[in-house]
Design an enzyme around this catalytic site. Sequence first.
Site, PDB file in Angstrom:
ATOM      1  N   SER A  99      10.007  20.452 -33.404  1.00  0.00           N
ATOM      2  CA  SER A  99      11.335  20.094 -33.904  1.00  0.00           C
ATOM      3  C   SER A  99      11.830  21.147 -34.880  1.00  0.00           C
ATOM      4  O   SER A  99      11.026  21.775 -35.589  1.00  0.00           O
ATOM      5  CB  SER A  99      11.229  18.742 -34.618  1.00  0.00           C
ATOM      6  OG  SER A  99      12.380  18.503 -35.396  1.00  0.00           O
ATOM      7  N   TYR A 152       6.843  13.061 -41.518  1.00  0.00           N
ATOM      8  CA  TYR A 152       7.149  13.292 -40.096  1.00  0.00           C
ATOM      9  C   TYR A 152       7.209  14.787 -39.820  1.00  0.00           C
ATOM     10  O   TYR A 152       6.552  15.297 -38.890  1.00  0.00           O
ATOM     11  CB  TYR A 152       8.485  12.616 -39.717  1.00  0.00           C
ATOM     12  CG  TYR A 152       9.132  13.247 -38.513  1.00  0.00           C
ATOM     13  CD1 TYR A 152       8.625  13.035 -37.235  1.00  0.00           C
ATOM     14  CD2 TYR A 152      10.240  14.097 -38.640  1.00  0.00           C
ATOM     15  CE1 TYR A 152       9.196  13.649 -36.132  1.00  0.00           C
ATOM     16  CE2 TYR A 152      10.815  14.714 -37.555  1.00  0.00           C
ATOM     17  CZ  TYR A 152      10.289  14.483 -36.299  1.00  0.00           C
ATOM     18  OH  TYR A 152      10.856  15.102 -35.212  1.00  0.00           O
ATOM     19  N   LYS A 161       4.643  17.604 -37.477  1.00  0.00           N
ATOM     20  CA  LYS A 161       5.047  18.620 -36.489  1.00  0.00           C
ATOM     21  C   LYS A 161       4.504  19.991 -36.902  1.00  0.00           C
ATOM     22  O   LYS A 161       4.014  20.747 -36.063  1.00  0.00           O
ATOM     23  CB  LYS A 161       6.574  18.668 -36.367  1.00  0.00           C
ATOM     24  CG  LYS A 161       7.199  17.413 -35.789  1.00  0.00           C
ATOM     25  CD  LYS A 161       6.864  17.232 -34.309  1.00  0.00           C
ATOM     26  CE  LYS A 161       7.529  16.003 -33.718  1.00  0.00           C
ATOM     27  NZ  LYS A 161       7.032  15.671 -32.372  1.00  0.00           N
TER      28      LYS A 161
END
Length: 355
Positions: A124, A148, A152
Amino acid sequence: MHVLVTGGAGFIGSHTVAHLLTDGYRVSVIDNFSNSSPESLRRVANLVGKSPELYNIDLLDAPALKNVFESLRPDAVIHFAGLKAVGESVAQPLRYYRNNVTGTLNLLEAMEAVDCRTLVFSSSATVYGESTALPLLETTPRSATNPYGRTKLHIEEMLEELAASDPRWAIANLRYFNPVGAHESGDIGEDPQGIPNNLMPFVAQVAVGVREKVSVFGGDYPTVDGTGVRDYIHVVDLAAGHLAALNYLQGSKGAHVWNLGTGAGSSVLEVIDAFARVSKRPVPYQITDRRAGDVAENYADPEKARLDLGWKAERGLEQMVGDMWRWQSQNPTGFPDREFGTMSDQELNEFIRGE
Ligand code: UD1
């Protein structure tokens, strides 16, 4: 070629599965349906006239994962499965690390055990943190502002180290900008549970009348109209990017990274206007305080993907909104609720094949 897709029933996963099946790939899907429904794959099967093989497995169940890899022996994996809500990750960091990082670790071990070393990972643009150097390049320094985003980042690093340790691995980290839109049929699309966190699904629900008005998070940013600017990308373009990356990995080992964005930003008010125009419905909104952690503007430099993969986004904001509106107006409350929890894999596969 046999591709195993984790999280294949989700928003980006289902569109990618449709593309893979259309192009003649054999596709197996692993999903735990924690934020998706087998209904998306039933509709994919209906649209393309072929179905994937479906396995209801959690990536945290390492023995079950190993078994499935041993029986399927896929040639490559596209890995979408993961938790993705920023606010929830701040409240439940351990759940995010366990699910996303440990889940990926289990996946990599299951792959290695059957000599499957080709992987496309769903990263992302969140890994650019609060960078203000625009456009964002693959070489822009990475950072994370929430758990979050850090999952990643950790996974990207883990994959780079893995590729460096063993030259047989071929890995693509795909950094998505803001995925929106829906399949042009209106049969599959994003189906967020509860109140959507992201702008476009929220605006779509306001246009269709499920929610009253959009809160615009900040009207005093140094942007074209004071509202936040993002690089929205059509999910069908994104799906095509995965096939292009998979193709590239056939001829090139090592870890690679590509931005998948359009290179152009749209403001919150431009998105709201486009939705009102396309839907011919009013989209009431109110400017409120900024949301913590938001940057004013971000957009990709997508040139590396164009040069290496021959991929670029083809669909503009009008089409993203038009397709999203078709999905939302045909499915105002998303996929129908249905209890799948007690179904065996065989029953799930019969369901998606319409038997
Ligand atoms: C968000 C996440 C990002 C994640 C991405 C996944 C945050 C801070 N960032 O990105 O980590 O990778 O989703 O898709 O949550 N907006 C409103 N009203 C709303 C919702 C959003 O005005 O109800 C604005 C935001 O301030 C922003 C723009 O719309 O300017 C887009 O927001 P959103 O769709 O949540 O995406 P990001 O914040 O870019």
